[in-house]
Design an enzyme around this catalytic site. Structure first.
Site, PDB file in Angstrom:
ATOM      1  N   GLY A  18      40.683  48.623  41.481  1.00 22.36           N
ATOM      2  CA  GLY A  18      40.087  48.482  42.813  1.00 22.36           C
ATOM      3  C   GLY A  18      39.045  47.383  42.845  1.00 22.36           C
ATOM      4  O   GLY A  18      39.009  46.538  43.731  1.00 22.36           O
ATOM      5  N   ASP A  36      34.091  54.257  47.543  1.00 19.56           N
ATOM      6  CA  ASP A  36      34.155  54.931  46.252  1.00 19.56           C
ATOM      7  C   ASP A  36      33.279  56.182  46.263  1.00 19.56           C
ATOM      8  O   ASP A  36      32.285  56.264  46.983  1.00 19.56           O
ATOM      9  CB  ASP A  36      33.688  53.993  45.120  1.00 19.56           C
ATOM     10  CG  ASP A  36      34.316  54.325  43.773  1.00 19.56           C
ATOM     11  OD1 ASP A  36      35.209  53.576  43.332  1.00 19.56           O
ATOM     12  OD2 ASP A  36      33.913  55.335  43.165  1.00 19.56           O
ATOM     13  N   CYS A  63      32.255  57.625  49.564  1.00 19.25           N
ATOM     14  CA  CYS A  63      33.183  58.568  50.202  1.00 19.25           C
ATOM     15  C   CYS A  63      34.107  59.186  49.165  1.00 19.25           C
ATOM     16  O   CYS A  63      34.648  58.474  48.315  1.00 19.25           O
ATOM     17  CB  CYS A  63      34.005  57.814  51.258  1.00 19.25           C
ATOM     18  SG  CYS A  63      35.405  58.735  51.934  1.00 19.25           S
ATOM     19  N   ASP A  64      34.305  60.488  49.248  1.00 21.98           N
ATOM     20  CA  ASP A  64      35.339  61.159  48.458  1.00 21.98           C
ATOM     21  C   ASP A  64      36.600  61.160  49.322  1.00 21.98           C
ATOM     22  O   ASP A  64      36.639  61.830  50.368  1.00 21.98           O
ATOM     23  CB  ASP A  64      34.883  62.593  48.142  1.00 21.98           C
ATOM     24  CG  ASP A  64      35.928  63.363  47.344  1.00 21.98           C
ATOM     25  OD1 ASP A  64      37.066  62.874  47.200  1.00 21.98           O
ATOM     26  OD2 ASP A  64      35.596  64.463  46.870  1.00 21.98           O
ATOM     27  N   ASN A  91      43.958  53.034  46.801  1.00 20.32           N
ATOM     28  CA  ASN A  91      44.002  52.816  45.351  1.00 20.32           C
ATOM     29  C   ASN A  91      43.379  53.957  44.547  1.00 20.32           C
ATOM     30  O   ASN A  91      43.786  54.187  43.403  1.00 20.32           O
ATOM     31  CB  ASN A  91      43.259  51.496  45.061  1.00 20.32           C
ATOM     32  CG  ASN A  91      42.884  51.343  43.609  1.00 20.32           C
ATOM     33  OD1 ASN A  91      43.739  51.062  42.762  1.00 20.32           O
ATOM     34  ND2 ASN A  91      41.610  51.535  43.283  1.00 20.32           N
ATOM     35  N   TYR A 151      50.390  64.203  37.513  1.00 18.20           N
ATOM     36  CA  TYR A 151      50.114  62.793  37.832  1.00 18.20           C
ATOM     37  C   TYR A 151      51.439  62.086  38.159  1.00 18.20           C
ATOM     38  O   TYR A 151      51.552  61.376  39.167  1.00 18.20           O
ATOM     39  CB  TYR A 151      49.425  62.124  36.636  1.00 18.20           C
ATOM     40  CG  TYR A 151      49.120  60.647  36.827  1.00 18.20           C
ATOM     41  CD1 TYR A 151      47.923  60.234  37.404  1.00 18.20           C
ATOM     42  CD2 TYR A 151      50.029  59.663  36.426  1.00 18.20           C
ATOM     43  CE1 TYR A 151      47.636  58.892  37.572  1.00 18.20           C
ATOM     44  CE2 TYR A 151      49.753  58.318  36.594  1.00 18.20           C
ATOM     45  CZ  TYR A 151      48.552  57.935  37.162  1.00 18.20           C
ATOM     46  OH  TYR A 151      48.277  56.599  37.327  1.00 18.20           O
TER      47      TYR A 151
HETATM   48  N1  LIG Z   1      44.841  52.232  34.571  1.00 23.46           N
HETATM   49  C1  LIG Z   1      46.150  52.388  34.525  1.00 23.46           C
HETATM   50  O1  LIG Z   1      46.778  52.328  33.440  1.00 23.46           O
HETATM   51  C2  LIG Z   1      46.943  52.589  35.776  1.00 23.46           C
HETATM   52  C3  LIG Z   1      46.358  53.012  36.960  1.00 23.46           C
HETATM   53  N2  LIG Z   1      47.157  53.224  38.067  1.00 23.46           N
HETATM   54  C4  LIG Z   1      46.580  53.669  39.318  1.00 23.46           C
HETATM   55  O2  LIG Z   1      45.685  52.684  39.791  1.00 23.46           O
HETATM   56  C5  LIG Z   1      44.664  53.282  40.591  1.00 23.46           C
HETATM   57  C6  LIG Z   1      43.299  52.817  40.097  1.00 23.46           C
HETATM   58  O3  LIG Z   1      43.175  53.226  38.744  1.00 23.46           O
HETATM   59  P1  LIG Z   1      42.122  52.602  37.726  1.00 23.46           P
HETATM   60  O4  LIG Z   1      41.473  51.433  38.293  1.00 23.46           O
HETATM   61  O5  LIG Z   1      42.816  52.539  36.442  1.00 23.46           O
HETATM   62  O6  LIG Z   1      41.103  53.837  37.664  1.00 23.46           O
HETATM   63  P2  LIG Z   1      39.530  53.901  37.346  1.00 23.46           P
HETATM   64  O7  LIG Z   1      39.249  55.304  36.969  1.00 23.46           O
HETATM   65  O8  LIG Z   1      39.159  52.821  36.420  1.00 23.46           O
HETATM   66  O9  LIG Z   1      38.877  53.594  38.774  1.00 23.46           O
HETATM   67  C7  LIG Z   1      39.107  54.456  39.847  1.00 23.46           C
HETATM   68  C8  LIG Z   1      37.984  54.363  40.853  1.00 23.46           C
HETATM   69  O10 LIG Z   1      38.291  55.326  41.866  1.00 23.46           O
HETATM   70  C9  LIG Z   1      37.131  56.107  42.150  1.00 23.46           C
HETATM   71  N3  LIG Z   1      37.542  57.427  42.593  1.00 23.46           N
HETATM   72  C10 LIG Z   1      38.083  58.430  41.869  1.00 23.46           C
HETATM   73  N4  LIG Z   1      38.280  59.504  42.634  1.00 23.46           N
HETATM   74  C11 LIG Z   1      37.854  59.198  43.874  1.00 23.46           C
HETATM   75  C12 LIG Z   1      37.774  59.904  45.091  1.00 23.46           C
HETATM   76  N5  LIG Z   1      38.159  61.177  45.190  1.00 23.46           N
HETATM   77  N6  LIG Z   1      37.287  59.258  46.174  1.00 23.46           N
HETATM   78  C13 LIG Z   1      36.869  57.975  46.092  1.00 23.46           C
HETATM   79  N7  LIG Z   1      36.902  57.261  44.963  1.00 23.46           N
HETATM   80  C14 LIG Z   1      37.388  57.856  43.861  1.00 23.46           C
HETATM   81  C15 LIG Z   1      36.367  56.153  40.829  1.00 23.46           C
HETATM   82  O11 LIG Z   1      34.986  56.439  41.033  1.00 23.46           O
HETATM   83  C16 LIG Z   1      36.612  54.761  40.280  1.00 23.46           C
HETATM   84  O12 LIG Z   1      35.627  53.850  40.721  1.00 23.46           O
HETATM   85  C17 LIG Z   1      44.893  54.790  40.484  1.00 23.46           C
HETATM   86  O13 LIG Z   1      45.609  55.231  41.611  1.00 23.46           O
HETATM   87  C18 LIG Z   1      45.740  54.921  39.225  1.00 23.46           C
HETATM   88  O14 LIG Z   1      46.526  56.075  39.246  1.00 23.46           O
HETATM   89  C19 LIG Z   1      48.499  52.996  38.048  1.00 23.46           C
HETATM   90  C20 LIG Z   1      49.106  52.580  36.914  1.00 23.46           C
HETATM   91  C21 LIG Z   1      48.386  52.326  35.695  1.00 23.46           C
HETATM   92  C1  LIG Z   2      45.780  59.460  30.652  1.00 27.14           C
HETATM   93  C2  LIG Z   2      46.437  58.208  31.041  1.00 27.14           C
HETATM   94  C3  LIG Z   2      45.732  57.565  32.118  1.00 27.14           C
HETATM   95  C4  LIG Z   2      46.140  56.589  32.857  1.00 27.14           C
HETATM   96  C5  LIG Z   2      47.401  55.800  32.808  1.00 27.14           C
HETATM   97  C6  LIG Z   2      48.272  56.208  33.899  1.00 27.14           C
HETATM   98  O1  LIG Z   2      48.904  57.361  33.537  1.00 27.14           O
HETATM   99  C7  LIG Z   2      49.278  55.156  34.244  1.00 27.14           C
HETATM  100  O2  LIG Z   2      49.494  55.257  35.631  1.00 27.14           O
HETATM  101  C8  LIG Z   2      50.555  55.332  33.524  1.00 27.14           C
HETATM  102  C9  LIG Z   2      51.363  54.335  33.306  1.00 27.14           C
HETATM  103  C10 LIG Z   2      52.619  54.559  32.678  1.00 27.14           C
HETATM  104  C11 LIG Z   2      53.469  53.539  32.366  1.00 27.14           C
HETATM  105  C12 LIG Z   2      54.751  53.825  31.820  1.00 27.14           C
HETATM  106  C13 LIG Z   2      55.673  52.914  31.450  1.00 27.14           C
HETATM  107  C14 LIG Z   2      55.511  51.495  31.282  1.00 27.14           C
HETATM  108  C15 LIG Z   2      56.616  50.718  31.079  1.00 27.14           C
HETATM  109  C16 LIG Z   2      56.561  49.296  30.877  1.00 27.14           C
HETATM  110  O3  LIG Z   2      55.511  48.734  30.771  1.00 27.14           O
HETATM  111  C17 LIG Z   2      57.771  48.441  30.805  1.00 27.14           C
HETATM  112  C18 LIG Z   2      59.068  49.071  30.733  1.00 27.14           C
HETATM  113  C19 LIG Z   2      60.134  48.717  31.440  1.00 27.14           C
HETATM  114  C20 LIG Z   2      60.172  47.774  32.545  1.00 27.14           C
HETATM  115  C21 LIG Z   2      61.406  47.973  33.329  1.00 27.14           C
HETATM  116  C22 LIG Z   2      61.265  47.455  34.734  1.00 27.14           C
HETATM  117  O4  LIG Z   2      60.230  46.889  35.083  1.00 27.14           O
HETATM  118  O5  LIG Z   2      62.166  47.642  35.544  1.00 27.14           O
END
Ligand SMILES: NC(=O)C1=CN([C@@H]2O[C@H](COP(=O)(O)OP(=O)(O)OC[C@H]3O[C@@H](n4cnc5c(N)ncnc54)[C@H](O)[C@@H]3O)[C@@H](O)[C@H]2O)C=CC1
Ligand SMILES: CC/C=C\C[C@H](O)[C@H](O)/C=C/C=C/C=C\C=C\C(=O)C/C=C\CCC(=O)O
Length: 261
Positions: A18, A36, A63-64, A91, A151
C-alpha cells in the site's frame, strides 16, 4: 503519465504494498488518501511523504476497514477534502488463521464494501465521472497452501467478486474499470507472519513447506507491485483484467477459457 487532478484512496496504505503505491501515485501528481488502522505508522508515513512531495497532496485517515460505518465516513472525508474520487485500491489485508472470521471480514467483506462505496462515488449510474478500482488478491488464489486455508479462500473470493463486478460495470455502463491484482510473495511485514503461531494457529506446522515455496518462487519487491497497479490505472484497455505478478514472469495476466456448454 501524469495523474494530475486525479484523487486516489488506498487502504492499508501506511506500509508494504500500500505504501509503495501511495508513493507512486504521488510521484504521478495524484492526490492521495492513505487509509490505515495503524495511527502511529500512518502519521509517520504522511510526514515523510509531505517532506518529499509537499503538503496538501496526501492525507492520512485512520480507519479500520472492517468497520463499515468508519469506511463509509472515510470515503466521504476523502471527497470532502479533495472534491471527488477517481481511483480506489482495496489493498488492506491480513493473515490470521486463528481469528479466521476477522480474516474474512478484512480481506473479503471490506473489499466488497470498499468496491460498493467506490461505485457510489465514481459510477456514472450515480451521476459521477467514472474511475478505476483495484482489488488486491494474491497468487495464493491460484496456488493454494495448507498453511493458510482461510486466507486462500478470501483471495479466491476477491477474484470471483471482482470479475463479476467488472462485468456488471460494463453491462451497466458505470464508466468504472474494475481489476484484481495477484502478487506472489512480496517482501513486506505481512510475510514475516509465516512462522507466527499467533497468526497461523495450528497451520504453523506447515511453515516449512511454505518457506520452501518462497525459496523456489522468490520474493518480489513492493515497488514492482506498485508498477503493476499504475499500469492498471493508466491503461484504459485493461477493464476486468486479473493481473498476476511473479518473479519468473513479472507483470502478466491470467487468461480464462471462454465458457462452453
Ligand atoms: N506480502 C505478500 O507476500 C503478499 C501480500 N498480498 C496482499 O497485499 C495486500 C497488502 O499486503 P502487505 O503490504 O504485504 O501487508 P502489510 O502487513 O505489510 O501491510 C498492510 C497494511 O494494512 C493495514 N491494515 C491491516 N488491517 C487493516 C484494517 N483492518 N484496516 C485498515 N488497515 C489495515 C496495516 O496496518 C498495514 O499498514 C494484502 O491484501 C495482502 O493479502 C498479496 C500477495 C502477496
Ligand atoms: C504467512 C504468509 C503471509 C503472507 C503471504 C501471503 O500469503 C501471500 O499472499 C501468498 C502468496 C502465495 C504465492 C504462491 C505462489 C507463487 C507462485 C509463483 O511465484 C510463480 C508460479 C507460477 C506462475 C504461473 C503463472 O503466473 O501463471
Amino acid at each position: 503519465m501524469s495523474l494530475n487532478g486525479k484523487v486516489a484512496l488506498v487502504t492499508g496504505g501506511a506500509q508494504g504494498i500500500g505504501r509503495a503505491v501511495v508513493q507512486s501515485l504521488l510521484q504521478s501528481s495524484a492526490k492521495v488518501a492513505m487509509v490505515d488502522l495503524n495511527k502511529d505508522l500512518g502519521e509517520e508515513c504522511k510526514a515523510q511523504l509531505d517532506a518529499e512531495f509537499g503538503e496538501g497532496n496526501c492525507t492520512f485517515i485512520e480507519c479500520d476497514v472492517a468497520n463499515g460505518d468508519a469506511l463509509r465516513d472515510t470515503f466521504q472525508n476523502t471527497v470532502d477534502q479533495f472534491g471527488h474520487l477517481d481511483i480506489v485500491i482495496n489493498n488492506a489485508g491480513i493473515t490470521n488463521e486463528k481469528d479466521w472470521e476477522k480474516t474474512i471480514q478484512v480481506n473479503l467483506t471490506s473489499v466488497i464494501k470498499g468496491t460498493y462505496l467506490a461505485l457510489e462515488h465514481m459510477s456514472k449510474e450515480n451521476g459521477k465521472q467514472g474511475g478505476t478500482i483495484i482489488n488486491v488478491s494474491s497468487m495464493a488464489a491460484f496456488m493454494h497452501s495448507p498453511h493458510q486455508p482461510v486466507y486462500t479462500a478470501t483471495k479466491h473470493g476477491v477474484i470471483g467478486f471482482t470479475r463479476a463486478m467488472a462485468d456488471a460495470a460494463i453491462q451497466g455502463d458505470y464508466g468504472v474499470r474494475i481489476h484484481a491484482l495477484c502478487p506472489a510473495f512480496v517482501d513486506t511485514p505481512l510475510l514475516q507472519s509465516v512462522e507466527d503461531e499467533d497468526n497461523m494457529g495450528k497451520f504453523v506446522k506447515f511453515k516449512d513447506d511454505f518457506k520452501r515455496s518462497m525459496s523456489k518462487f522468490g520474493v518480489l519487491q513492493p515497488s514492482l507491485i506498485a508498477e503493476g497497479m499504475m499500469r492498471l490505472i493508466t491503461d484504459t484497455s485493461l477493464h476486468g483484467a486479473v493481473m498476476k505478478i511473479t518473479c519468473s514472469k513479472g507483470i502478466h495476466f491470467h487468461t480464462y477459457e471462454p465458457m462452453s456448454a
